[in-house]
Every structure is written in C-alpha cells, then in structure tokens.
Design a protein around this motif. Structure first.
Motif, PDB file in Angstrom:
ATOM      1  N   TYR A 273       9.600  -7.178  -3.276  1.00 30.60           N
ATOM      2  CA  TYR A 273       8.778  -6.212  -3.990  1.00 30.60           C
ATOM      3  C   TYR A 273       9.664  -5.123  -4.604  1.00 30.60           C
ATOM      4  O   TYR A 273      10.467  -4.500  -3.900  1.00 30.60           O
ATOM      5  CB  TYR A 273       7.761  -5.559  -3.055  1.00 30.60           C
ATOM      6  CG  TYR A 273       6.588  -6.443  -2.706  1.00 30.60           C
ATOM      7  CD1 TYR A 273       5.684  -6.847  -3.679  1.00 30.60           C
ATOM      8  CD2 TYR A 273       6.398  -6.877  -1.397  1.00 30.60           C
ATOM      9  CE1 TYR A 273       4.602  -7.658  -3.362  1.00 30.60           C
ATOM     10  CE2 TYR A 273       5.320  -7.681  -1.070  1.00 30.60           C
ATOM     11  CZ  TYR A 273       4.430  -8.074  -2.056  1.00 30.60           C
ATOM     12  OH  TYR A 273       3.367  -8.873  -1.734  1.00 30.60           O
ATOM     13  N   ARG A 338      -1.679   2.181  -3.666  1.00 30.57           N
ATOM     14  CA  ARG A 338      -0.942   2.731  -2.537  1.00 30.57           C
ATOM     15  C   ARG A 338      -0.539   4.166  -2.871  1.00 30.57           C
ATOM     16  O   ARG A 338       0.312   4.395  -3.747  1.00 30.57           O
ATOM     17  CB  ARG A 338       0.307   1.889  -2.247  1.00 30.57           C
ATOM     18  CG  ARG A 338       0.010   0.425  -1.929  1.00 30.57           C
ATOM     19  CD  ARG A 338      -0.611   0.272  -0.546  1.00 30.57           C
ATOM     20  NE  ARG A 338      -0.884  -1.125  -0.235  1.00 30.57           N
ATOM     21  CZ  ARG A 338      -2.092  -1.664  -0.251  1.00 30.57           C
ATOM     22  NH1 ARG A 338      -3.139  -0.930  -0.589  1.00 30.57           N
ATOM     23  NH2 ARG A 338      -2.259  -2.943   0.063  1.00 30.57           N
ATOM     24  N   ASP A 386       2.848 -13.219  -6.747  1.00 30.12           N
ATOM     25  CA  ASP A 386       2.876 -12.511  -5.475  1.00 30.12           C
ATOM     26  C   ASP A 386       2.987 -13.500  -4.320  1.00 30.12           C
ATOM     27  O   ASP A 386       2.163 -14.413  -4.179  1.00 30.12           O
ATOM     28  CB  ASP A 386       1.612 -11.656  -5.321  1.00 30.12           C
ATOM     29  CG  ASP A 386       1.801 -10.577  -4.275  1.00 30.12           C
ATOM     30  OD1 ASP A 386       2.705 -10.725  -3.428  1.00 30.12           O
ATOM     31  OD2 ASP A 386       1.039  -9.592  -4.310  1.00 30.12           O
ATOM     32  N   ASN A 388       2.761 -12.611  -1.218  1.00 33.51           N
ATOM     33  CA  ASN A 388       1.873 -12.128  -0.144  1.00 33.51           C
ATOM     34  C   ASN A 388       0.569 -11.636  -0.780  1.00 33.51           C
ATOM     35  O   ASN A 388       0.344 -10.436  -0.936  1.00 33.51           O
ATOM     36  CB  ASN A 388       2.563 -11.013   0.643  1.00 33.51           C
ATOM     37  CG  ASN A 388       1.704 -10.418   1.737  1.00 33.51           C
ATOM     38  OD1 ASN A 388       1.707  -9.216   1.959  1.00 33.51           O
ATOM     39  ND2 ASN A 388       0.933 -11.238   2.452  1.00 33.51           N
ATOM     40  N   ARG A 391      -1.525  -8.768   0.518  1.00 28.38           N
ATOM     41  CA  ARG A 391      -0.960  -7.430   0.319  1.00 28.38           C
ATOM     42  C   ARG A 391      -0.917  -6.618   1.611  1.00 28.38           C
ATOM     43  O   ARG A 391      -0.821  -5.393   1.582  1.00 28.38           O
ATOM     44  CB  ARG A 391      -1.749  -6.657  -0.732  1.00 28.38           C
ATOM     45  CG  ARG A 391      -1.851  -7.348  -2.076  1.00 28.38           C
ATOM     46  CD  ARG A 391      -0.552  -7.347  -2.827  1.00 28.38           C
ATOM     47  NE  ARG A 391      -0.273  -6.059  -3.434  1.00 28.38           N
ATOM     48  CZ  ARG A 391       0.803  -5.802  -4.189  1.00 28.38           C
ATOM     49  NH1 ARG A 391       1.679  -6.759  -4.412  1.00 28.38           N
ATOM     50  NH2 ARG A 391       1.000  -4.606  -4.690  1.00 28.38           N
ATOM     51  N   ASN A 392      -0.982  -7.301   2.746  1.00 29.81           N
ATOM     52  CA  ASN A 392      -0.928  -6.532   3.988  1.00 29.81           C
ATOM     53  C   ASN A 392       0.481  -6.018   4.265  1.00 29.81           C
ATOM     54  O   ASN A 392       0.670  -5.051   4.990  1.00 29.81           O
ATOM     55  CB  ASN A 392      -1.433  -7.375   5.164  1.00 29.81           C
ATOM     56  CG  ASN A 392      -0.506  -8.520   5.490  1.00 29.81           C
ATOM     57  OD1 ASN A 392      -0.052  -9.223   4.602  1.00 29.81           O
ATOM     58  ND2 ASN A 392      -0.221  -8.712   6.782  1.00 29.81           N
ATOM     59  N   THR A 394       2.609  -4.650   1.954  1.00 32.90           N
ATOM     60  CA  THR A 394       2.759  -3.351   1.291  1.00 32.90           C
ATOM     61  C   THR A 394       1.869  -2.290   1.947  1.00 32.90           C
ATOM     62  O   THR A 394       2.270  -1.128   2.055  1.00 32.90           O
ATOM     63  CB  THR A 394       2.410  -3.476  -0.194  1.00 32.90           C
ATOM     64  OG1 THR A 394       1.064  -3.955  -0.329  1.00 32.90           O
ATOM     65  CG2 THR A 394       3.356  -4.451  -0.879  1.00 32.90           C
ATOM     66  N   ARG A 395       0.679  -2.676   2.359  1.00 31.59           N
ATOM     67  CA  ARG A 395      -0.210  -1.708   3.031  1.00 31.59           C
ATOM     68  C   ARG A 395       0.414  -1.222   4.328  1.00 31.59           C
ATOM     69  O   ARG A 395       0.414  -0.029   4.635  1.00 31.59           O
ATOM     70  CB  ARG A 395      -1.563  -2.350   3.303  1.00 31.59           C
ATOM     71  CG  ARG A 395      -2.501  -1.456   4.112  1.00 31.59           C
ATOM     72  CD  ARG A 395      -3.794  -2.154   4.475  1.00 31.59           C
ATOM     73  NE  ARG A 395      -4.574  -1.318   5.364  1.00 31.59           N
ATOM     74  CZ  ARG A 395      -4.415  -1.265   6.694  1.00 31.59           C
ATOM     75  NH1 ARG A 395      -3.472  -2.016   7.268  1.00 31.59           N
ATOM     76  NH2 ARG A 395      -5.167  -0.472   7.440  1.00 31.59           N
TER      77      ARG A 395
END
Length: 632
Positions: A273, A338, A386, A388, A391-392, A394-395
């Motif tokens: 990322y 985010r 992507d 992932n 998106r867990n 980055t969260r």
C-alpha cells in the motif's frame, strides 16, 4: 666451407642448395615464425571483446582466489601483459627489420642511419645518436611500451556484478484473520514470536511502541540526503528513504540469497500500500477533550469525517489536561475512508485541531536490497488490484494510532506529542538549508509538514510490522522470484579492450599489406644487420676499403669542422666525427655472399653492383635453374 647465414640476396644469381652449405634455403618458418604469434593475441583480444559485448563474468574459486591473493593476481597480470605486449612488439620489429633489410639491399646508408635501424628494431635507447636520429628513435621506443600497458588494462581482473536467479517468500494476505485490533488488556495481546531475528507480533501498536516512536521523531530528514531508518527487527537492515510498508522479507525469508558470500544484493517486486497522508487544520473539528467526574481522567470524543456508528470516545489520563495529545480514529468497519483527528492540551497547542487523511493505494513496488551495506531501497512502479479487498489491514493500521496516543500519555507529558514536535523541529532545520531558495515556513506550515512526515513514517512501519508477522508468526507466505546480483570478475575495462583489439587489428593489417607489397618478402636475403656475425664477415669481405674511407673521412671532417666552427647536434654522447657519416652499401661476389662496401652518397641505388664485381675481378655467374625457389 662458408656458413649458411651469410648467403647474399635472392635477386643475385644463386647456386642450388649444396652439401657444403654455400647456398642455404631460407625456409618458410624462419621467415614467418614471428608473425604466427598474432594467432595468440588475435584469439585473446577477440575473446576479451566478446566478454565485453556479452558481459561474461567469472565467479567461483577463481573469484575467491583473486580476492584472497590480489598481489599474486597483479604479478600474473604484469607477466602476461609483458608476454602479449612482447608478441606485438616482436611483430612490429620484425616488420621494421625486413623493411630496413630490403632497403639496405637497394640503397646506400650512413653508419648513423644503420645504428638507428638497429636501435629501432631491438628497440633500445642509444644516447650517442645525433638528435635528428635520436628523436624518432625515442618515439619508437616509447611506442614499444604501449602494447604491454594496453594488455595490462585489458586483462586486469576488476570487481563487477553479474545476475542470477533466486527465490524468497513474500507475505500472503489471502488469510488475514490474525490482522485485527487486539484489546489493550494484559494477557490479551495478539499472537507473537521472538527469535534471533527479532520480535514479531500482531499487536503492533502495543508491542512496537519504541520503534514507532523513534520513527515518528526522526521522520523529517535534515539536509538533502534521504532518511535512513532501521527495519523493525534484528536483521540490521535499514531503509534508504521510505519503506512504503514493503521489504519485510529482507533478512527473514531470503536465506538462500543473503547467505551467498558472493551475492552483492538482489531486487524483486512486491505488492503493498502506498500511503499518502494529508494533514490540515480543521477549526470546526468536533473532536475535543472534556473533563470527566473522575480526577485526572479526560475524555476525547466527537464525530470524525468517517464516523458511521456514532461519535468516537476514549479516555486519557492527565494532571490538568494540558499535556494530553489524543488521536481519534473511526472504529466502524464500514468506513471507506481513513482519518485521524487530533485534539491536544495547551502544552501541545500547535497540534490541536489537526486532522490527517490517509489514502492507501494498492501499488506494485520495486525492492532493491544491498547486502553489502544492509540497505533497502523501495520505488513505486504502478497501481495494482487490491490484494486485501476487505481493507481490514489498512483499518487496523490506522486504529493503532489511537492506541499509541493513549499509551504514550501520562500525567505530565505526551511522548507521542514530543515525537511529533521533534519531527517538526527537524523540518524547520531542513528548511534552513534551503533558506536562499524559499522563504522560511510559518509555524502552521512546519507543524503540518512535520506531522505529515511522522504519520507517514509510522504507517509505513506498521505495514512492515504486520507483513513480518504474517511471515514469522502466521506463516502465511507465497514464493516470489528475485534477480540476484553476484560479485564477479570482469577482465579489463571496456576502453582498453577496444584499444588492444584495434591495435592487434592494425598490426595484422600492416603485416598483410607489407606481405602483399613485397610479394611475401621474396627479395629478402639472409643477411641481417642485427646479427654481429653477418656484419663482421660482410665487412671482412669488403677488405680495407671501409676502414680506409673511415680514416680519411675523420681527418677531412675534423679539419672542415675546425675551419667552419660547426658540428653536428648531439644529446649526451661525444660526436664521433666521421664514422657516423660514413656511407656503406651491400654487394656480393659470384657465390652470392655479402660484402660491406664503401658507398657513394647516402640513398644511392644498388645498380653499381655490376661495377663492383668487375673492380674485384669477379665474373657474372649463370643463373641456376630453380634458384628462385631456394628461399621459400
């Protein structure tokens, strides 16, 4: 019986080869043996040229030997360079020798000219020559040193690099069940592993506080050089510039490549990322500090731009609230964006009401690893799909900021706030280096820039920490090929190889052209002015004429020099008046043997040989059948 080597020129009437050796055959090997040395130099120079064009490299035991014994290699290079240079010089000298011998058979020359020919053909410096002969001789001798020098530059082993294939393991995000926010309670941290390569955990915000705090404080580089910062493990590797959250396998799952003592480094491609951080002041921010009913407890609460399930809330400890730096992060898993909102007490007022947006873009990166200096350089290549989609990752990364700000706040100070202030101060110092090019930043500009750098550095390190946990704790990885740069040896530099190849080609062309011009040196006699036996016997056949002419010339030149007050120009030797200017020429008897005779003027042709025979009482001989083949 007359020795064979004194047989006269082939163009004079010759006798057949006899048992008494009077007319010896001039064999092919004797005439051309020196030129066959060009086979060696041509083969080697061609191989060197091919090695340059195709980038051939030498590894293995020879490379190790060259590293262990460089003096021995240097000695061998000098000996080989001298040998190959000697071959070139010998060929050139043989060409000069043949050319001078052909000229001597047709023209009269002075003894000084003959000495110069001898010195050029050897080659050597004769300090007793007149300057008009000495300068060309000096130039010739200097050129004779060039081939060996070019060979030395062409075959000297140099450290270079070659490439080979390798394989390493990259973190896989097909299973991200372990990447989540773990409670802050003791005993409820995420899975972790500690070994000789470092400490790896899924509770990044709790277990890697020291490393993350250091990254935040040193995020703004001072000066023009890229920031160097250590990788979060014990592998001793450092990132040169941003890590972009990739490079975790370096030192962990690259054992095959890193254990190779000849490996200089490697590069590979990894998906990650690209985190872009934008920080602003939000004067209307709804996120703020409020006192609670409990003493020394303050609540940080309010809505964030990405809050979906209600306002965010967390508790902070503080003596009077002035030393608190609270960071709010949306807890909702459904938030597509985010954000980080910061509210701070009076001690950190410049950070109050700041707000940062983190945009994570799936990107393919080039990762270059320098195994010699333990450096890692990462460069973005292109956007990718992507890896992932949930998106867990980055969260979870952004949620660690809220945990860090809470853990790093005590009654009297916020360690995270101090780290941010260090980054801001470093940014101000870096701007002072370019003060002439741009105006100094304002306090708000410096605060936002330093904060942006800190958040970016911490986010990159968190991504690397989770990738390392996937490899070392979760054992979730995938194989990826890499290009390995291996230390090797290359022979010589490109310019020297081109030069020696061109010189060898030039010498070959000179040999071919001279062979064509002289019909294979068909008119070359066996008399060689470099052989003292030839000179002595040829002079003895000429009788006292040369000696008498020399004595007469010495007396005449000496008298004329006194009258005129003039003499030749000499460098170091005494002027040998008379002898050097004596003109001689070659002649032969009816048996074809050489005689050194007194000539007329220098450069006079050899057409007077018939007259010489008559003066000496000789008679014309008959042409022997097959005589034109006796010299092969």
């Amino acid at each position: 019986m007359v020795p064979r080597q004194f047989t006269f020129l082939p163009r004079v009437e010759r006798r057949e080869t006899r048992s008494n050796g009077r007319s010896a055959r001039y064999s092919h090997w004797i005439r051309y043996n020196t030129f066959y040395g060009l086979v060696i130099t041509t083969t080697l120079s061609t191989l060197l040229l091919a090695a340059v064009q195709y980038e051939w490299r030498v590894t293995g035991r020879f490379f190790q030997f060259a590293n262990r014994f460089p003096a021995s290699i240097a000695l061998g290079v000098q000996l080989l360079a001298a040998l190959f240079g000697l071959i070139h010089v010998a060929v050139v000298c043989r060409l000069l020798n043949y050319a001078f011998r052909l000229r001597l058979a047709k023209r009269s020359v002075s003894l000084d000219m003959l000495r110069t020919w001898v010195d050029m053909t050897i080659p050597r410096i004769d300090w007793d020559l007149p300057l008009r002969f000495f300068i060309p001789l000096l130039f010739t001798v200097f050129l004779s040193l060039v081939p060996a020098a070019l060979w030395a530059g062409s075959i000297t082993p140099l450290i270079a690099r070659t490439t080979t294939g390798g394989m390493l393991l990259l973190p896989s995000y097909d299973d991200v069940s372990l990447i989540r926010e773990y409670p802050m309670n003791i005993g409820q941290a995420g899975p972790s592993v500690r070994n000789q390569k470092g400490f790896f955990t899924y509770s990044v915000g709790q277990q890697h506080i020291g490393q993350l705090l250091s990254s935040a404080a040193a995020a703004s580089s001072i000066g023009m050089r890229p920031l160097m910062h250590s990788k979060i493990d014990n592998t001793q590797f450092s990132y040169k510039g941003r890590s972009y959250g990739v490079g975790a396998p370096v030192g962990l799952t690259d054992l095959v490549m890193s254990s190779n003592k000849q490996a200089a480094g490697y590069n590979y491609q990894e998906e990650g990322y690209l985190c872009n951080v934008t920080c602003v002041y939000n004067t209307t921010s709804n996120f703020h500090l409020t006192p609670t009913e409990d003493a020394w407890i303050y609540g940080a609460e309010g809505m964030l731009p990405d809050s979906l399930d209600g306002p965010e809330y967390s508790s902070y400890i503080g003596f009077d609230g002035k030393a608190i730096v609270a960071m709010g992060v949306a807890y909702s898993e459904r938030s597509p964006r985010r954000y980080i909102a910061i509210t701070a007490g009076e001690a950190y007022r410049t950070l109050n009401n700041t707000q940062c947006e983190l945009v994570f873009t799936p990107t393919l990166f080039n990762v270059t690893v320098d195994l010699s200096n333990f450096n890692i350089t990462v460069q973005p290549v292109e956007m990718v799909t992507d890896f992932n989609p949930q998106r867990n990752l980055t969260r979870t990364v952004v949620r660690q900021f809220e945990l860090l700000s809470n853990d790093l706040t005590n009654l009297y100070v916020s360690q995270l706030g101090d780290a941010f202030n260090s980054s801001i101060a470093a940014y101000n110092m870096s701007c002072s280096f370019a003060a002439a090019a741009r105006p100094a930043p304002t306090e708000q500009e410096a605060t936002l820039a330093g904060l942006t750098n800190s958040i970016t550095a911490m986010a990159d390190d968190m991504l690397v920490a989770y990738a390392s946990a996937q490899l070392m704790v979760g054992r979730k990885f995938t194989a990826q090929p890499a290009r390995v740069f291996v230390f090797a040896l290359q022979f010589g530099q490109r310019g020297y190889i081109y030069a020696i190849f061109g010189l060898n080609l030039l010498i070959m062309l000179a040999v071919l052209l001279e062979a064509v011009r002289t019909y294979g040196w068909s008119s070359l006699g066996r008399f060689n002015y470099l052989d003292p036996r030839d000179l002595i016997i040829a002079a003895s056949r000429g009788g006292r004429a040369v000696a008498d002419a020399a004595d007469a010339m010495v007396e005449r030149v000496a008298v004329e020099g006194k009258k005129s007050g003039r003499g030749g120009v000499w460098l170091l030797g005494d002027p040998d008046v008379g002898n050097g200017g004596l003109v001689v020429r070659l002649s032969g008897d009816e048996e074809g043997h050489v005689a050194m005779m007194v000539g007329g003027t220098e450069g006079e042709g050899g057409e007077s040989e018939e007259r010489d025979r008559k003066e000496r009482g000789g008679a014309d001989g008959e042409v022997t059948p097959g005589a034109d083949k006796q010299f092969g």
